[in-house]
Design an enzyme around this catalytic site. Structure first.
Site, PDB file in Angstrom:
ATOM      1  N   CYS A  20      76.693 -25.776 122.584  1.00 52.10           N
ATOM      2  CA  CYS A  20      75.598 -25.617 121.615  1.00 52.10           C
ATOM      3  C   CYS A  20      76.198 -25.400 120.232  1.00 52.10           C
ATOM      4  O   CYS A  20      77.043 -24.520 120.054  1.00 52.10           O
ATOM      5  CB  CYS A  20      74.710 -24.435 122.000  1.00 52.10           C
ATOM      6  SG  CYS A  20      73.367 -24.121 120.811  1.00 52.10           S
ATOM      7  N   CYS A  23      74.006 -23.039 115.827  1.00 48.89           N
ATOM      8  CA  CYS A  23      74.389 -22.004 114.858  1.00 48.89           C
ATOM      9  C   CYS A  23      75.605 -22.497 114.073  1.00 48.89           C
ATOM     10  O   CYS A  23      76.756 -22.190 114.403  1.00 48.89           O
ATOM     11  CB  CYS A  23      74.688 -20.688 115.575  1.00 48.89           C
ATOM     12  SG  CYS A  23      73.253 -19.976 116.399  1.00 48.89           S
ATOM     13  N   GLN A 229      56.603 -16.936 110.846  1.00 53.32           N
ATOM     14  CA  GLN A 229      58.046 -16.850 110.627  1.00 53.32           C
ATOM     15  C   GLN A 229      58.761 -16.420 111.918  1.00 53.32           C
ATOM     16  O   GLN A 229      58.251 -15.597 112.674  1.00 53.32           O
ATOM     17  CB  GLN A 229      58.348 -15.847 109.522  1.00 53.32           C
ATOM     18  CG  GLN A 229      57.709 -16.173 108.187  1.00 53.32           C
ATOM     19  CD  GLN A 229      58.427 -17.284 107.429  1.00 53.32           C
ATOM     20  OE1 GLN A 229      59.374 -17.885 107.931  1.00 53.32           O
ATOM     21  NE2 GLN A 229      57.981 -17.560 106.224  1.00 53.32           N
ATOM     22  N   GLU A 279      43.962 -23.131 104.218  1.00 49.51           N
ATOM     23  CA  GLU A 279      44.857 -23.613 105.272  1.00 49.51           C
ATOM     24  C   GLU A 279      44.161 -24.748 106.009  1.00 49.51           C
ATOM     25  O   GLU A 279      42.969 -24.653 106.325  1.00 49.51           O
ATOM     26  CB  GLU A 279      45.187 -22.474 106.243  1.00 49.51           C
ATOM     27  CG  GLU A 279      45.852 -22.875 107.539  1.00 49.51           C
ATOM     28  CD  GLU A 279      47.176 -23.579 107.333  1.00 49.51           C
ATOM     29  OE1 GLU A 279      47.393 -24.620 107.985  1.00 49.51           O
ATOM     30  OE2 GLU A 279      47.988 -23.099 106.520  1.00 49.51           O
ATOM     31  N   ASN A 331      53.178 -21.213 100.014  1.00 44.78           N
ATOM     32  CA  ASN A 331      54.189 -21.123 101.065  1.00 44.78           C
ATOM     33  C   ASN A 331      54.157 -22.435 101.844  1.00 44.78           C
ATOM     34  O   ASN A 331      53.697 -22.485 102.990  1.00 44.78           O
ATOM     35  CB  ASN A 331      53.893 -19.931 101.980  1.00 44.78           C
ATOM     36  CG  ASN A 331      54.944 -19.762 103.061  1.00 44.78           C
ATOM     37  OD1 ASN A 331      56.093 -20.171 102.893  1.00 44.78           O
ATOM     38  ND2 ASN A 331      54.563 -19.186 104.184  1.00 44.78           N
ATOM     39  N   CYS A 358      61.350 -22.230 102.249  1.00 40.04           N
ATOM     40  CA  CYS A 358      62.418 -22.253 103.246  1.00 40.04           C
ATOM     41  C   CYS A 358      63.353 -23.436 103.030  1.00 40.04           C
ATOM     42  O   CYS A 358      64.209 -23.718 103.866  1.00 40.04           O
ATOM     43  CB  CYS A 358      61.827 -22.296 104.662  1.00 40.04           C
ATOM     44  SG  CYS A 358      60.870 -23.793 105.008  1.00 40.04           S
TER      45      CYS A 358
END
Length: 399
Positions: A20, A23, A229, A279, A331, A358
């Site tokens: 993996c 990360c 989040q 939204e 956002n 983000c």
């Protein structure tokens, strides 16, 4: 647990074995990760900053055990399911039938780690055949698990059809016995042979349809398809910072565009303020309204707080001059505001914009189109440790 934190880095057996690579910054000491993200954020907004910009120290995260949502591909067989990611066949004890088993991924919250073995056993008990990409056979594609701050769980089974619905229902009581914290269980139908995490159809199999996410004074109601989040502690810090900056600005009217389940709008609400959350997801709006009504019933002074199911850009562009607020909170998804909304804000005359992003690339691009604004305040929030990603909050004021 297959990992430990030492000398500032997270040691993961799956990463060491090459199974993996999600990360990408795993071998970088955490303090260096945080510093690099903060530098990148400041650089991304440099053209809209000046000597008066107040930039706060970055908000760190726990380096492990922070991720409140697991998105597990299911491979293997009914008798021996593998919950994790797609990977090479053979060569490792944790690789089976094209998948890498990540039930012990150290990023997930402890509650999710404890729940995944029970969910793997449920695959066998309910005879949910994992989907095989090569042959296009099987039913179960993913299992999605979310844990609330209070340890409650939402589990979503993503299958090609409703063929297994009766079997899932039959064995739900047994799953509840194994996982007493289980609150919401759904069946999501995703029939396409495509790299899609979920489909449009969601069948709720439990009495409860939303997962309460308690953040400080507010409890948000997270529906199966609603965004939240992935790092609860850092999300709480993000909302608290936004609340404080909004309080300092003291706008009489505020719009929260892309409001989701209402996190920013609820934290912005005040007795002397009119707040409108917009939204496109009706389910998310329903959750936001429930949170508002519960807060009001507890005596919270929310002022004039309403939520609308609408496209954020269309709502803004279609508003009249007399409707424009004193502050706009945005956002957006990773794609950013887009040219239409950025251009509308540029020419709107709205005094202040609070932008939570983000994606530094789209944030920088949007700010270039919004040259009438400068960054008055900013802070980096490490929502995604062990990767290059972070959340950035900037308060914009007219030049």
């Amino acid at each position: 647990m297959n990992a430990r934190v030492s000398t500032g880095t997270l040691d993961c057996a799956h990463h060491r074995a090459g199974e993996c690579r999600s990360c990408t910054w795993l071998t970088t000491p955490y303090d260096d990760q945080l510093a690099a993200k903060d530098t990148a954020a400041r650089t991304a907004v440099a053209s809209a900053s000046d000597a008066a910009t107040a930039w706060l120290a970055p908000r760190p995260s726990a380096p492990a055990g922070f991720r409140n949502k697991a998105k597990m591909v299911v491979t293997g067989t009914v008798a021996d399911p593998v919950l994790g990611i797609l990977g090479p066949r053979g060569g490792s004890r944790s690789v089976g039938a094209g998948g890498v088993d990540l039930q012990d991924c150290p990023l997930h919250t402890p509650g999710i780690q404890e729940a995944l073995p029970a969910l793997a056993a449920f695959v066998t008990r309910a005879a949910l055949e994992p989907y095989d990409i090569a042959t296009r056979r099987g039913e179960l594609k993913h299992v999605l698990v979310t844990e609330s701050p209070d340890g409650e769980l939402m589990v979503r089974w993503v299958l090609r059809s409703t063929e297994a619905q009766a079997r899932i229902r039959k064995h739900l009581d047994g799953l509840h016995e194994q996982l007493p914290a289980l609150r919401v269980v759904t069946l999501n139908v995703q029939p396409a042979h495509a790299a899609l995490l979920e489909g449009e159809r969601e069948i709720v199999l439990t009495e409860q349809a939303t997962l309460p996410m308690r953040l400080g004074d507010h409890t948000l109601h997270l529906g199966p398809r609603s965004f939240f989040q992935t790092n609860t502690a850092v999300a709480a810090a993000l909302y608290a910072r936004a609340r404080d900056w909004i309080a300092d600005a003291a706008p009489a009217t505020l719009w929260d565009l892309y409001c989701g389940v209402g996190g920013f709008a609820l934290h912005a609400a005040a007795p002397d303020r009119a707040v409108t959350g917009v939204e496109i997801s009706g389910d998310a709006v329903a959750g936001a309204e429930r949170s508002r009504d519960e807060a009001a019933a507890r005596g919270r002074p929310l002022g004039r707080l309403r939520f609308l199911a609408a496209d954020a850009t269309s709502y803004a562009i279609g508003s009249g001059v007399e409707q424009r607020p004193e502050m706009v909170v945005v956002n957006p998804p990773r794609r950013g505001l887009g040219s239409d909304l950025a251009d509308w804000l540029e020419g709107s005359g709205v005094p202040q914009v609070l932008y939570s992003s983000c994606n530094l690339v789209t944030l920088g691009r949007d700010l270039e189109r919004m040259g009438a604004y400068r960054v008055a305040r900013g802070q980096t929030f490490d929502m995604f440790p062990q990767t290059a990603h972070a959340e950035v909050l900037v308060l914009l004021g007219r030049r």
